[in-house]
Design a protein around this motif. Sequence first.
Motif, mmCIF file in Angstrom:
data_model
loop_
_atom_site.group_PDB
_atom_site.id
_atom_site.type_symbol
_atom_site.label_atom_id
_atom_site.label_comp_id
_atom_site.label_asym_id
_atom_site.label_seq_id
_atom_site.Cartn_x
_atom_site.Cartn_y
_atom_site.Cartn_z
ATOM 1 N N ASN A 14 0.774 -1.083 -0.218
ATOM 2 C CA ASN A 14 -0.045 0.061 -0.007
ATOM 3 C C ASN A 14 0.870 1.243 -0.007
ATOM 4 O O ASN A 14 0.763 2.126 -1.063
ATOM 5 N N HIS A 20 -2.942 4.762 -4.934
ATOM 6 C CA HIS A 20 -4.249 4.411 -4.387
ATOM 7 C C HIS A 20 -4.834 5.532 -3.842
ATOM 8 O O HIS A 20 -5.996 5.689 -3.454
ATOM 9 N N HIS A 25 -8.363 7.944 -0.844
ATOM 10 C CA HIS A 25 -8.217 9.212 -0.140
ATOM 11 C C HIS A 25 -8.635 10.284 -0.902
ATOM 12 O O HIS A 25 -8.233 11.592 -0.639
ATOM 13 N N ASP A 160 -6.993 3.600 5.211
ATOM 14 C CA ASP A 160 -6.284 2.371 4.744
ATOM 15 C C ASP A 160 -6.403 0.963 5.589
ATOM 16 O O ASP A 160 -6.355 0.015 4.948
HETATM 17 FE FE LIG Z 1 -3.305 5.289 1.859
#
Ligand SMILES: [Fe+2]
Length: 204
Positions: A14, A20, A25, A160
């Motif tokens: 991640n 991502h 986000h 996350d």
């Molecule tokens: Fe993140």
Amino acid sequence: MYKRQARAGLLIDNLMDLSHETYLHGGYIGTPEVAETPITTEVDDKAGIVYVSRRMADAACPPFYARSTGITGRITRWQDIEFTPPCLYKLHSRIAPAGVLPNADGTDPDAFHVEVVYAITPETESSTHDFWAVARDFALDDREVSDFLRESNRTVVLQDVTALDVLERVLTGEPDGYQELSVNIDTGGLAARRMMARLAEAAS
Ligand SMILES: [Fe+2]
């Protein structure tokens, strides 16, 4: 610190692939340019460090930074990752008004810098202690900015946590195992895995 019900490798994947941010986000630190901008990956085997860099020359300023820096227009945004397997992750983040670059002597007075540090600590095969800290070099005496960034960072980290905990459950729920598909954006994560495998081999 958060405890994640997910294996440490998922957190490393991640953090090594910040594309991502655009999807997970959005509204905080994710804008389209993060996923659209290619990365460069470098491996220093001698020092034991994997570097992943993404430099956005002309990007939208996400609310997270607009509100904390006061920048109103587009930004030049750098994300320079420095991962020292197995556990020390640093993200050097630079935000400046679009087109503003550091001086030739390395000074960078018109930019805003944020340092993110993770100490990724596996607990079991499928859970991880996630120690993290964030520092900045602007608005140091502004309590409102501190409070805003503290809450925003907490929200982003929890996004996350939620995603990786779900991913862990999906992976462990596959009775016949699963097949991974890696793409260009995974070069940093794959380099980290290779370095971790070598460390594990050397220690065994
Ligand atoms: Fe993140």
